[in-house]
Motif scaffolding. Structure first.
Motif, short mmCIF file in Angstrom:
data_model
loop_
_atom_site.label_atom_id
_atom_site.label_comp_id
_atom_site.label_asym_id
_atom_site.label_seq_id
_atom_site.Cartn_x
_atom_site.Cartn_y
_atom_site.Cartn_z
N PHE A 55 8.74 15.68 34.45
CA PHE A 55 8.14 16.54 35.48
C PHE A 55 9.11 16.75 36.64
O PHE A 55 9.28 17.86 37.13
CB PHE A 55 6.83 15.92 35.98
N PHE A 65 12.39 16.51 36.60
CA PHE A 65 13.53 17.32 36.18
C PHE A 65 13.18 18.80 36.11
O PHE A 65 13.94 19.67 36.53
CB PHE A 65 14.07 16.85 34.84
N ARG A 66 12.00 19.10 35.54
CA ARG A 66 11.62 20.50 35.37
C ARG A 66 11.26 21.17 36.69
O ARG A 66 11.59 22.32 36.93
CB ARG A 66 10.41 20.64 34.43
N ASN A 67 10.56 20.43 37.55
CA ASN A 67 10.00 21.06 38.75
C ASN A 67 10.74 20.76 40.04
O ASN A 67 10.61 21.50 41.00
CB ASN A 67 8.53 20.66 38.91
N PRO A 105 14.33 19.80 40.26
CA PRO A 105 15.69 19.45 39.82
C PRO A 105 16.67 19.30 40.97
O PRO A 105 17.77 18.78 40.78
CB PRO A 105 16.08 20.63 38.92
#
Lengths: 105, 496, 412
Positions: free
Chosen positions: C281, C283-285, C287
């Motif tokens: 989560f 990393f995706r949101n 970064p």
């Protein structure tokens, strides 16, 4: 040579269960393997199916029963996609608008 | 039977998502992809539960679906801001403008490659070289792009035959960049048969890199690329060594072009790249342009044949990597970036909205501007319809050309028939120019599109590897994603 | 391990104020320049030791703010200046320190300790969350006075490179005060890096964006906890409905304000179960997070009474920890693991280990006597107890450490 080559079958569906727009997407998606002629008569939609062989590919010709399964499965898949699309309509646009706003546009 | 909660009204609602059937190998055979590009591999029963609002809200998969933006809770956390952030990051290239500027400095060449995408002009004589005046104008166009990072690529024919032109362009751009302060990388795509100390001095001075074609071991390379002395391979390898000796090991990269003869030798091609010490290989299938199209039979193979070859080559390549040699496959690496990160790979030929025109511009030797290399090659086949205009026109005007308008109408995958429903659309792209070349129609019919066949084939293969591959395969894939040696990767980490 | 306060006999302290402890040597050499900012002689408290006994009288005529009689042979009587003598623990206050002295109590607080690795500016005891493992249980009081104290403190501390923490409670509760402190620190101590611990919830107010950009502190990091990839689990840990949404909004505002962000996760039974998913989560949101800090839990404050929900033997979450840490590291995010004894950590994770725990908190236990790694290990929290102890505590041998890839010495 496949002895069932050159077969033809018709699958009939009800517009309430599988609307025309869903049937058309199925025909488009399977066009590489199957020729599907779509005829509508009131609530009744006929799919006239026959195999197609594209020169230069090594895809095998689907048998009648394989094609039947494939078409039914695709009808269900595209109906599901249609439902998802109806339930989420507007959200893609909302997301794109939010994304552009955040980029300062 | 457990604590199955049926939440019909107040519970959760769907966010836009797509799904795809992968295969029947594994029970997790449905690929779900969210609008953000996040994904989950699930059994079919779960897909039905999900849509029928029958998910158990206390289950881990419910939390996964929530966290990865497949569902949301009305009245609960609003996921739009973080989804918008991911979306913006994936499509961020849009705001940069053209970042890749290709200068076709000459059509002269000493090879007679059968799949050449360029009509070749004889080596002597500058009749097919870019004029100094046009070069000056093109340099101005470059800086009209807002992109902070620019790549200037010299192509031909054989660009080194028009080195003076290259020199002029680099010097003009460097001078303008004193003020502009962009980050600029120069690349010359070349056979490396015409290197000289002057050229290497210049390259060193301006940090210019080289990109060459190496189709495989000598027998393969020379068969594909006839030259008068039948020594294309030997001279290219000599060129590689010469560039490395002067500019460093990584100053030259290589790619293959695959003919049907190439398809029989996946291991030999890879072994050649290992022997030559490359850290990346690009296994590209033939495009439908230039001489490849007209000399079809002997070179041509179907996309499904290419995919069979590619899977074999990839498996062998992965085992080579596991053995301790870092050699990544470029297309696989960019697909991994698309699948596993919220960033765009930067590759102009696989993006939506399309890369042609918006991400790349080609300044042809005759002063005309094209949206991509491929569209220039269509010219060689008699089709000039994709020209944007003249290099003397300002960029803003070139990008208002009706060609761009047309490309945009057919260049947004999310809006195209076939693609709009496809679960792979977040990782894929639109290529109206290839569809125009192959099918005569820029929209193209997905069921007959080799662009689609290639990308679907490769993407589904990557997903299957991510799902089924063992730890050693995962580590190799992670080493490509992170550009790190396996020594620095004791663990592949969490796999989703 | 060394406490931050001790009792003194205090004479002639009419009001509460801060003092900078300075030796006569330093006074001669640097005078008020010992302090980073605007300081006067009245801010200095001269440190007198036994060696100064013969000159005590003349030294005590110097025009400084007060005197600390550290030597036992010194006489505290007959002086009208502020005088501190007979410390209960003579190790607590030393030259270079900044102390708070007042008429209302014999306790002298050390606000700044020279040479410490964990000096911080304490903003408030108030907080808008009530985390299950809160190590500093909040108090509902108006303690705005911390702001002025901190502004003065900034003037008196040593110049030079170090990291200063800013924490509480929740520092953003006094928005203008915090901004004033950041601006003052930038002006007086630009070489010091600041590390603010905040739940980020109030940063959802977009006016923080301009305000922080305006301050423009170049060495500021925000340490913001995120405990789950979903609202229900995160809100449960911090005991505040809506906190997850607010913190996410705050994080995006911090990013818009071009701030450096560190995401912190306290490792408990509630957070380790979905730790790899949380890593995904983040990393995706998020970064743009500069650093991810994964931290062992401290058995203090509210954690004690929430033992059942929180306690998990670190030996039982090493797999999740490894999956999460490598996931992030491979994708280019910097990961550090803090506040765990080195022996319970999966050896494969040693490259992420930081020897943290503030120097006033950590200790070693009996099992550590023969351990070869105490030089690199964070040890245990002072608050440590048996039921919060891993079953895997064991001394490491030189052999065990030989293949360790540099457990770096670095402070949280």
């Amino acid at each position: 040579m496949d002895s069932t080559m050159g077969w033809k079958q018709t699958i009939t569906v009800d517009d309430d269960a599988y609307p025309l727009r869903v049937v058309q997407r199925v025909a488009y998606a399977l066009a590489g393997n199957l020729s599907i002629l779509v005829r509508q008569d009131g609530k009744r939609i006929d799919l006239e199916i026959s195999p197609v062989l594209i020169a230069g590919t090594d895809a095998s010709i689907p048998s009648l029963s394989e094609a039947h399964k494939l078409v039914l499965r695709s009808l269900n898949d595209f109906t599901l996609r249609d439902q998802i699309q109806r339930e989420t309509s507007g959200l893609r646009e909302l997301l794109a608008a939010a994304a552009l706003r955040g980029a300062g546009i | 039977m457990g604590s199955l909660l049926i939440v019909k009204d107040a519970g959760y609602r769907l966010l836009p998502f797509r799904f795809l059937r992968l295969d029947d190998v594994n029970d997790k055979n449905i690929l779900l992809t969210a609008e953000t590009g996040e994904y989950l591999l699930v059994p079919e029963t779960l897909l039905n539960q999900l849509v029928r609002k029958e998910l158990d809200v206390s289950s881990p998969i419910y939390k996964d679906l929530l966290a990865r933006h497949f569902i949301y809770e009305p009245g609960g956390h609003n996921p739009i801001p973080e989804m918008a952030a991911q979306y913006r990051s994936r499509k961020g290239f849009l705001l940069d403008g053209p970042a890749l500027h290709i200068f076709v400095v000459t059509l002269r060449c000493n090879h007679t490659c059968q799949y050449c995408q360029v009509s070749r002009a004889p080596q002597g004589g500058a009749g097919h070289d870019m004029s100094a005046e046009d070069a000056r104008h093109a340099a101005n166009r470059v800086f009209e792009s807002p992109s902070q990072v620019l790549t200037i690529e010299f192509q031909g024919g054989e660009p080194l035959l028009a080195f003076d032109c290259i020199r002029q362009i680099v010097e003009t751009i460097e001078a303008k960049n004193e003020l502009e302060q962009r980050s600029i990388q120069y690349v010359i795509t070349s056979t490396l048969h015409h290197l000289s100390d002057t050229i290497l001095d210049f390259a060193e001075q301006h940090n210019i890199q080289f990109s060459t074609s190496l189709d495989g071991p000598a027998f393969l390379h020379n068969a594909n690329r006839p030259t008068p002395n039948k020594n294309a391979y030997e001279r290219t390898v000599e060129g590689i060594h010469r560039v490395r000796a002067r500019l460093g090991h990584d100053a030259v990269s290589a790619l293959t072009t695959l003919t049907s003869r190439s398809l029989e030798h996946p291991e030999a091609i890879i072994d050649e790249y290992v022997a030559q010490g490359f850290n990346s290989i690009s296994l590209r299938p033939l495009s439908p342009y230039g001489f490849a199209k007209s000399s079809a039979r002997r070179l041509d193979y179907s996309m499904s044949e290419f995919i069979v070859f590619y899977k074999k080559a990839l498996a062998y390549l992965i085992s080579v990597n596991s053995g301790g040699t870092f050699l990544s496959e470029s297309y696989a690496s960019l697909l991994l970036t698309n699948i596993l990160t919220p960033f765009s790979s930067g590759y102009v030929d696989l993006r939506s909205p399309l890369g042609a025109g918006l991400g790349t511009l080609v300044y042809n030797y005759d002063g005309d501007v094209y949206p991509s290399d491929e569209s220039r090659m269509l010219l060689e086949m008699g089709e000039s319809g994709l020209k944007l205009g003249s290099v003397r026109q300002p960029l803003a005007e070139l990008l208002r050309s009706p060609v761009i308008e047309l490309l945009l109408t057919c260049g947004i995958a999310e809006a195209l028939p076939g693609c709009s429903d496809c679960a792979l659309v977040p990782y894929c792209g639109a290529d109206p120019i290839e569809h125009f070349a192959r099918q005569g129609d820029p929209v193209g019919h997905r069921a007959f599109s080799s662009f689609c066949e290639k990308n679907m084939g490769l993407l589904t293969h990557m997903f299957a590897m991510l799902r089924d591959g063992d730890e050693s395969i995962q580590k190799v894939l992670m080493s490509w994603l992170s550009r790190r040696s396996l020594n620095d990767l004791p663990s592949a980490g969490y796999r989703t | 391990m060394l406490r931050l306060d001790t009792q003194f006999t205090i004479k002639n302290a009419p009001q509460r104020r801060l003092f900078k402890i300075i030796t006569p040597q330093e006074l001669i050499e640097k005078g008020v320049a010992t302090c980073a900012g605007n300081a006067g002689f009245e801010d200095l408290m001269l440190w007198l030791d036994d060696i100064h006994v013969t000159n005590q009288h003349s030294l005590m005529t110097l025009p400084v703010g007060g005197f600390l009689l550290a030597g036992k042979s010194l006489n505290a009587n007959h002086f009208t200046a502020t005088t501190l003598s007979t410390p209960k623990d003579p190790q607590v206050v030393k030259p270079g320190d900044v102390i708070s002295v007042g008429p209302d109590s014999s306790m002298v607080r050390v606000l700044y300790r020279r040479g410490s690795n964990s000096n911080l500016l304490f903003m408030t005891d108030r907080c808008n969350s009530l985390c299950l493992m809160c190590s500093q249980p909040p108090k509902d009081i108006d303690d705005r006075w911390h702001i002025d104290e901190n502004l003065k403190l900034i003037d008196l501390i040593d110049p030079g490179i170090e990291q200063l923490g800013i924490s509480g409670g929740e520092p953003t509760l006094y928005k203008d005060g915090l901004l004033a402190i950041l601006a003052h620190a930038k002006s007086v101590l630009p070489e010091k890096s600041l590390h603010i611990l905040s739940n980020g919830r109030l940063l959802r107010d977009p006016s923080w964006i301009e305000a922080l950009k305006h301050v423009g502190h170049k060495k500021l990091t925000w340490g913001i906890p995120l405990y789950a990839d979903n609202a229900a689990d995160h809100d449960h840990v911090v005991q505040a409905p809506g906190a997850f949404s607010e913190t996410m909004a705050g994080l995006y505002n911090l990013h818009r304000a071009e701030q450096h962000i560190e995401i912190r996760v306290v490792l408990s039974k509630l957070t380790t179960i979905r730790l790899p998913e949380l890593a995904h989560f983040i990393f995706r949101n998020l970064p743009f997070a500069k650093h991810i800090a994964l931290m062992g839990i401290e058995n203090t404050g509210l954690a004690k009474k929430n033992y059942k929900e929180l306690w998990i033997d670190p030996a039982d979450y090493q797999e999740q920890l490894s999956l999460a840490a490598w996931f992030l590291d491979i994708r280019g995010l910097t990961v550090s693991i803090y506040n765990l004894p080195l022996c319970v950590l999966d050896p494969g994770l040693r490259s992420f280990y930081r020897q943290s725990i503030s120097d006033w908190k950590n200790l070693f236990i009996e099992a550590c006597h023969t351990c070869a790694a105490t030089e690199f290990c964070a040890g245990f929290f002072k608050s440590h107890s048996e039921r919060w102890q891993s079953r895997n505590i064991h001394p490491l041998s030189r052999e065990d450490l030989i293949h360790t890839q540099g457990a770096r010495y670095e402070i949280a």
